[in-house]
Scaffold this motif. Structure first.
Motif, PDB file in Angstrom:
ATOM      1  N   GLY A 132      10.183  11.379  41.239  1.00  0.00           N
ATOM      2  CA  GLY A 132      11.247  12.357  41.288  1.00  0.00           C
ATOM      3  C   GLY A 132      10.694  13.767  41.177  1.00  0.00           C
ATOM      4  N   ARG A 133      11.368  14.737  41.769  1.00  0.00           N
ATOM      5  CA  ARG A 133      10.912  16.129  41.688  1.00  0.00           C
ATOM      6  C   ARG A 133      12.106  17.064  41.774  1.00  0.00           C
ATOM      7  NH1 ARG A 133      10.508  14.677  47.049  1.00  0.00           N
ATOM      8  NH2 ARG A 133      10.603  16.318  48.647  1.00  0.00           N
ATOM      9  N   GLU A 134      11.992  18.213  41.157  1.00  0.00           N
ATOM     10  CA  GLU A 134      12.993  19.266  41.217  1.00  0.00           C
ATOM     11  C   GLU A 134      12.469  20.384  42.106  1.00  0.00           C
ATOM     12  OE1 GLU A 134      13.819  20.516  37.265  1.00  0.00           O
ATOM     13  OE2 GLU A 134      14.870  18.658  36.706  1.00  0.00           O
ATOM     14  N   ILE A 135      13.265  20.783  43.088  1.00  0.00           N
ATOM     15  CA  ILE A 135      12.855  21.823  44.026  1.00  0.00           C
ATOM     16  C   ILE A 135      13.792  23.015  43.881  1.00  0.00           C
ATOM     17  CG2 ILE A 135      12.436  22.396  46.446  1.00  0.00           C
ATOM     18  CD1 ILE A 135      12.100  19.442  47.006  1.00  0.00           C
ATOM     19  N   PRO A 136      13.261  24.208  43.631  1.00  0.00           N
ATOM     20  CA  PRO A 136      14.113  25.394  43.538  1.00  0.00           C
ATOM     21  C   PRO A 136      14.806  25.682  44.866  1.00  0.00           C
ATOM     22  CG  PRO A 136      11.921  25.807  42.638  1.00  0.00           C
ATOM     23  CD  PRO A 136      11.850  24.503  43.361  1.00  0.00           C
ATOM     24  N   ILE A 137      16.005  26.242  44.790  1.00  0.00           N
ATOM     25  CA  ILE A 137      16.712  26.695  45.990  1.00  0.00           C
ATOM     26  C   ILE A 137      17.186  28.123  45.738  1.00  0.00           C
ATOM     27  CG2 ILE A 137      17.467  24.394  46.749  1.00  0.00           C
ATOM     28  CD1 ILE A 137      20.187  24.986  45.523  1.00  0.00           C
ATOM     29  N   THR A 165       8.166  24.205  59.191  1.00  0.00           N
ATOM     30  CA  THR A 165       8.325  25.653  59.196  1.00  0.00           C
ATOM     31  C   THR A 165       8.324  26.190  57.767  1.00  0.00           C
ATOM     32  OG1 THR A 165       9.625  25.527  61.231  1.00  0.00           O
ATOM     33  CG2 THR A 165       9.791  27.568  59.952  1.00  0.00           C
ATOM     34  N   PHE A 166       9.019  25.488  56.869  1.00  0.00           N
ATOM     35  CA  PHE A 166       9.014  25.874  55.459  1.00  0.00           C
ATOM     36  C   PHE A 166       7.586  25.915  54.923  1.00  0.00           C
ATOM     37  CE2 PHE A 166       8.422  24.199  51.172  1.00  0.00           C
ATOM     38  CZ  PHE A 166       9.033  25.200  50.419  1.00  0.00           C
ATOM     39  N   ALA A 167       6.803  24.871  55.213  1.00  0.00           N
ATOM     40  CA  ALA A 167       5.435  24.775  54.686  1.00  0.00           C
ATOM     41  C   ALA A 167       4.572  25.939  55.168  1.00  0.00           C
ATOM     42  CB  ALA A 167       4.816  23.441  55.101  1.00  0.00           C
ATOM     43  N   ARG A 168       4.661  26.247  56.450  1.00  0.00           N
ATOM     44  CA  ARG A 168       3.837  27.332  57.005  1.00  0.00           C
ATOM     45  C   ARG A 168       4.247  28.683  56.436  1.00  0.00           C
ATOM     46  NH1 ARG A 168       5.602  27.714  62.033  1.00  0.00           N
ATOM     47  NH2 ARG A 168       6.302  29.872  61.966  1.00  0.00           N
ATOM     48  N   LYS A 169       5.561  28.926  56.420  1.00  0.00           N
ATOM     49  CA  LYS A 169       6.060  30.214  55.942  1.00  0.00           C
ATOM     50  C   LYS A 169       5.817  30.391  54.442  1.00  0.00           C
ATOM     51  CE  LYS A 169       7.692  32.263  59.573  1.00  0.00           C
ATOM     52  NZ  LYS A 169       7.129  33.580  59.992  1.00  0.00           N
ATOM     53  N   TYR A 170       5.853  29.300  53.701  1.00  0.00           N
ATOM     54  CA  TYR A 170       5.623  29.375  52.255  1.00  0.00           C
ATOM     55  C   TYR A 170       4.238  29.948  51.975  1.00  0.00           C
ATOM     56  CZ  TYR A 170       5.482  27.909  47.351  1.00  0.00           C
ATOM     57  OH  TYR A 170       5.380  27.896  45.983  1.00  0.00           O
ATOM     58  N   LEU A 171       3.250  29.464  52.708  1.00  0.00           N
ATOM     59  CA  LEU A 171       1.883  29.963  52.518  1.00  0.00           C
ATOM     60  C   LEU A 171       1.722  31.382  53.053  1.00  0.00           C
ATOM     61  CD1 LEU A 171      -0.398  26.880  53.267  1.00  0.00           C
ATOM     62  CD2 LEU A 171       0.361  27.768  51.067  1.00  0.00           C
ATOM     63  N   LEU A 201       2.852  24.103  46.847  1.00  0.00           N
ATOM     64  CA  LEU A 201       3.421  23.550  48.085  1.00  0.00           C
ATOM     65  C   LEU A 201       3.250  22.040  48.127  1.00  0.00           C
ATOM     66  CD1 LEU A 201       4.707  23.971  50.859  1.00  0.00           C
ATOM     67  CD2 LEU A 201       2.407  24.364  51.780  1.00  0.00           C
ATOM     68  N   GLN A 202       2.104  21.540  47.713  1.00  0.00           N
ATOM     69  CA  GLN A 202       1.859  20.095  47.675  1.00  0.00           C
ATOM     70  C   GLN A 202       2.901  19.391  46.817  1.00  0.00           C
ATOM     71  OE1 GLN A 202      -1.729  18.969  45.670  1.00  0.00           O
ATOM     72  NE2 GLN A 202      -1.527  16.798  46.152  1.00  0.00           N
ATOM     73  N   LYS A 203       3.222  19.977  45.664  1.00  0.00           N
ATOM     74  CA  LYS A 203       4.211  19.385  44.765  1.00  0.00           C
ATOM     75  C   LYS A 203       5.609  19.411  45.369  1.00  0.00           C
ATOM     76  CE  LYS A 203       5.953  19.650  40.015  1.00  0.00           C
ATOM     77  NZ  LYS A 203       5.738  18.215  39.754  1.00  0.00           N
ATOM     78  N   ILE A 204       5.958  20.525  45.990  1.00  0.00           N
ATOM     79  CA  ILE A 204       7.284  20.650  46.607  1.00  0.00           C
ATOM     80  C   ILE A 204       7.455  19.645  47.737  1.00  0.00           C
ATOM     81  CG2 ILE A 204       8.758  22.171  47.989  1.00  0.00           C
ATOM     82  CD1 ILE A 204       7.654  24.524  46.398  1.00  0.00           C
ATOM     83  N   LEU A 205       6.410  19.504  48.563  1.00  0.00           N
ATOM     84  CA  LEU A 205       6.489  18.604  49.718  1.00  0.00           C
ATOM     85  C   LEU A 205       6.330  17.135  49.341  1.00  0.00           C
ATOM     86  CD1 LEU A 205       4.437  20.602  52.394  1.00  0.00           C
ATOM     87  CD2 LEU A 205       6.916  20.447  52.153  1.00  0.00           C
TER      88      LEU A 205
END
Length: 351
Positions: free
Chosen positions: A229-234, A297-303, A312-316
């Protein structure tokens, strides 16, 4: 007097210690059809707690092999023990040269060309390798036909690419908020672009998974691919959109099963979303547009926006950071922009 006896080691000099060879022949007493062997394998994997989707993939992949064998080597269908390495290599060549993409697949249109992508072939080979190893260990086959079969090599290829900024703008500008279906699609796209959720995770999200006070979405372990399980900010803006969509859906259908529903009050599916994106792709004259592109797109833009790869690894939800690195595909424009921003030469040229 009680004596203490200590066991002495037997001398090993001159004695031959036998160990089974890696692919040593073992006698099989019972003949199994491929269908019977598959059923035993599936029962074992279900007992191990594998996800239903993984089980479905196992069934699907072996059906492709069975289809090939039925047409070319029907005797193997009735006796899985007669499956050989030569059969497997012949099957690989069939997949590379003759099999049509999406042939017989539900909700996907068959493509008018022959030969599957190398990555697709290797996924099917990994499934077959797992099955054959199980059958061999369970003494259902005498030799493992996958021993010595290597993955198919391919030229360097890109992972799924994300969307360029201008195409993101085209997509959102083309959506009409006055129509429920397009408003729902817009909220779904923004949610994936804001969180990097997998399409299945986003599509099946329930309102209880959102914490609108702390602004995060919970992906429980029973849904997450890696069972963690993981919590992702929005962002607050996206959180507000999700809540507004849910309240609107509630007015139409009562308490909806999940946030994203179709116009009939049923859960919105990945297949339906993919079809809608495909129609939009044609309407906007885009080269590609499919659900997973929003995650990439999220992954690329995040970096590019300054995020670090470990977060990013944790979020994905990637178990291996190498997967995260492969996941992020920088365009030439991205590389140029980053170079112009960070090149050490610019610092000295401005003096």
């Amino acid at each position: 007097m009680v004596r203490k006896f200590i066991a002495q080691r037997r001398p090993t000099a001159g004695l031959e210690i036998r160990r089974p060879r890696k692919n040593q022949r073992q006698e099989v007493d019972v003949t199994y059809t491929i269908e019977e062997a598959l059923r035993i394998f599936i029962q074992a994997k279900e007992a191990e707690g594998l996800r239903s989707r993984t089980i479905k993939d196992y069934r699907q992949h072996i059906s492709y092999l069975s289809e090939f064998l039925l047409e070319n080597h029907p005797d193997v269908i009735d006796d899985v023990n007669s499956l050989t390495t030569n059969h497997v290599r012949e099957y690989i060549n069939y997949l590379r040269n003759d099999r049509r993409p999406y042939k017989g697949a539900e909700h996907r249109k068959e493509i008018d060309r022959s030969g599957l992508a190398v990555n697709t072939i290797n996924i099917r080979l990994r499934t077959l390798k797992t099955m054959c190893r199980f059958w061999y260990d369970e003494v259902m086959i005498e030799t493992n036909p996958m021993i010595g079969v290597k993955p198919v090599k391919d030229d360097e290829r890109k992972e799924v690419e994300g969307l360029a900024d201008e195409n993101i703008g085209k997509v959102f500008n083309a959506l009409d908020d006055r129509q429920f279906a397009e408003w729902r699609d817009k909220v779904l796209m923004y949610l994936m672009l804001d969180t990097g959720l997998r399409p299945e995770e986003a599509l099946t999200v329930r309102i209880e998974q959102f914490d609108f006070r702390s602004m995060f979405v919970l992906v429980p372990s029973m849904i997450a691919k890696n069972r963690k399980g993981r919590e992702i900010p929005i962002t607050r803006e996206v959180g507000r959109m999700v809540r507004d969509l849910y309240e609107e859906t509630k007015q139409y259908f009562g308490d909806p099963e999940q946030v994203f529903m179709n116009a009939y009050g049923e859960p919105f599916t990945a297949g339906a979303f993919r079809k809608r994106l495909n129609r939009m792709k044609k309407r906007l004259n885009l080269e590609k547009l499919h659900p997973n592109m929003f995650r990439h797109t999220f992954a690329r833009k995040y970096l590019l926006n300054g995020g670090d790869i470990f977060t990013l690894q944790k979020i994905l939800d990637h178990a291996d950071i190498a997967t995260t690195r492969k996941y992020v595909q920088m365009t030439n424009e991205d590389v140029k922009a980053q170079h112009n921003k960070y090149s050490p030469a610019r610092r000295f040229l401005r003096r």
